[in-house]
Design a protein around this motif. Structure first.
Motif, mmCIF file in Angstrom:
data_model
loop_
_atom_site.group_PDB
_atom_site.id
_atom_site.type_symbol
_atom_site.label_atom_id
_atom_site.label_comp_id
_atom_site.label_asym_id
_atom_site.label_seq_id
_atom_site.Cartn_x
_atom_site.Cartn_y
_atom_site.Cartn_z
ATOM 1 N N THR A 22 37.177 -19.347 -38.487
ATOM 2 C CA THR A 22 38.624 -19.203 -38.693
ATOM 3 C C THR A 22 39.068 -17.747 -38.669
ATOM 4 O OG1 THR A 22 38.420 -21.135 -40.116
ATOM 5 C CG2 THR A 22 40.520 -19.998 -40.162
ATOM 6 N N TRP A 23 38.337 -16.897 -39.367
ATOM 7 C CA TRP A 23 38.686 -15.476 -39.431
ATOM 8 C C TRP A 23 37.868 -14.635 -38.456
ATOM 9 C CZ3 TRP A 23 38.420 -14.907 -45.526
ATOM 10 C CH2 TRP A 23 39.524 -15.553 -46.078
ATOM 11 N N VAL A 37 46.432 -13.620 -54.020
ATOM 12 C CA VAL A 37 47.046 -13.840 -52.707
ATOM 13 C C VAL A 37 48.556 -13.569 -52.723
ATOM 14 C CG1 VAL A 37 45.306 -15.413 -51.788
ATOM 15 C CG2 VAL A 37 47.127 -16.323 -53.211
ATOM 16 N N ASN A 51 48.625 -8.156 -50.077
ATOM 17 C CA ASN A 51 48.723 -8.696 -48.722
ATOM 18 C C ASN A 51 47.302 -8.862 -48.185
ATOM 19 O OD1 ASN A 51 49.685 -9.498 -46.282
ATOM 20 N ND2 ASN A 51 50.098 -7.416 -45.536
ATOM 21 N N HIS A 69 43.301 -13.792 -46.815
ATOM 22 C CA HIS A 69 43.250 -15.153 -47.352
ATOM 23 C C HIS A 69 44.664 -15.743 -47.396
ATOM 24 C CE1 HIS A 69 42.230 -18.482 -50.004
ATOM 25 N NE2 HIS A 69 40.964 -18.183 -49.852
ATOM 26 N N GLN A 70 44.790 -17.011 -47.031
ATOM 27 C CA GLN A 70 46.103 -17.658 -47.057
ATOM 28 C C GLN A 70 46.593 -17.831 -48.493
ATOM 29 O OE1 GLN A 70 43.309 -19.156 -46.465
ATOM 30 N NE2 GLN A 70 43.225 -21.180 -47.364
ATOM 31 N N GLY A 71 47.890 -18.047 -48.643
ATOM 32 C CA GLY A 71 48.472 -18.235 -49.971
ATOM 33 C C GLY A 71 48.118 -19.588 -50.564
ATOM 34 N N THR A 129 47.888 -23.297 -51.362
ATOM 35 C CA THR A 129 48.121 -24.460 -50.509
ATOM 36 C C THR A 129 48.696 -25.619 -51.317
ATOM 37 O OG1 THR A 129 46.091 -23.739 -49.452
ATOM 38 C CG2 THR A 129 47.027 -25.771 -48.655
ATOM 39 N N ARG A 180 51.647 -27.124 -49.006
ATOM 40 C CA ARG A 180 51.651 -26.714 -47.603
ATOM 41 C C ARG A 180 50.348 -27.151 -46.946
ATOM 42 N NH1 ARG A 180 53.155 -20.484 -47.562
ATOM 43 N NH2 ARG A 180 51.372 -20.474 -48.949
#
Lengths: 177, 58
Positions: A53-54, A112, A116, A119-121, A123, A131
């Motif tokens: 993913t990253w 998160v 900044n 990693h996503q915020g 979920t 989300r």
């Protein structure tokens, strides 16, 4: 799981420390192994997910770094308790680590938002709706429930082992009758 | 992005299967250690049971 188990661990360790309650100290010890296991799993499986993913196994991101610190806190707690022979002293020493280390939990959760990061915020959100796609939300909630039920079962069985190991044999036998 | 971890097996990426396997392994090891701890304690209690214990004398 790792974060919430650590909050519980710190709570029981603090109660054991303040009120000199033996079972609370044992409960904290009992929670530590399972919490360390879940934290290790989240770091390893997160790394496996991060690679495709990253594009990297690991980044010194705020969330991942603070979660690694949580694992070190668990390891420190377990090591400290194992290093001291007297269980009561071990509980008190572990409680200091647990209570100081609990500061790390909100840092992990809000990392998160505060920084900044890659990693996503969050979920799963209760207030503004989650989300996450519905086909993924249902199995996630099932797994969270399974994780909690597993943790409760294992922690209670380990607590029973600890009580039997620490208390005199006669006292346990009398209590069982 | 096009790494081996994104190879799909049974409709899911490989990393999902590895994660499942690791989770099952970790949980199994924890339960096994706990069961072993319990059985050792039981053996210890049986070995240290007093001779005049009524149940031991049967």
């Amino acid at each position: 799981m790792g974060m919430l188990l650590y909050v519980l661990l710190a709570f029981y360790a603090a109660v054991g420390w303040i009120f000199n309650a033996r079972v609370s100290g044992m409960m904290a010890s009992s929670l530590s192994i399972t919490g360390a296991m879940f934290t290790s799993l989240s770091l390893i499986t997160g790394s496996l997910w991060g690679r495709p993913t990253w594009g990297t196994w690991w980044v010194w991101d705020a969330r991942t770094t603070s979660t690694l610190l949580l694992l070190f806190l668990y390891i420190g707690f377990i090591s400290l308790q194992s290093a001291i022979d007297d269980p009561r002293r071990a509980d008190r020493a572990g409680a200091v680590v647990a209570v100081v280390g609990v500061v790390n939990v909100p840092i992990i959760y809000f990392s998160v938002q505060w920084w900044n990061t890659l990693h996503q915020g969050a979920t799963l959100r209760i207030a503004n709706g989650s989300r996450i796609a519905a086909p993924m939300l249902a199995p996630l909630l099932v797994m969270i429930a399974a994780g909690w039920l597993y943790s409760i079962a294992v922690v209670l069985v380990r607590l029973r082992c600890l009580i039997r190991e620490r208390e005199p044999i006669g006292a346990v036998a009398e209590g069982a009758q | 992005m096009n790494s081996g971890a994104f190879t799909f097996i049974g409709g899911y990426p490989v990393y999902v299967w590895i994660s499942y396997a690791l989770t099952i392994l970790a949980v199994s090891v924890e339960v096994w250690l706990l069961v072993r701890r319990q059985s050792r304690r039981r053996e210890h209690l049986l070995s240290t049971r007093p001779v005049n214990d009524a149940r031991g004398a049967r």
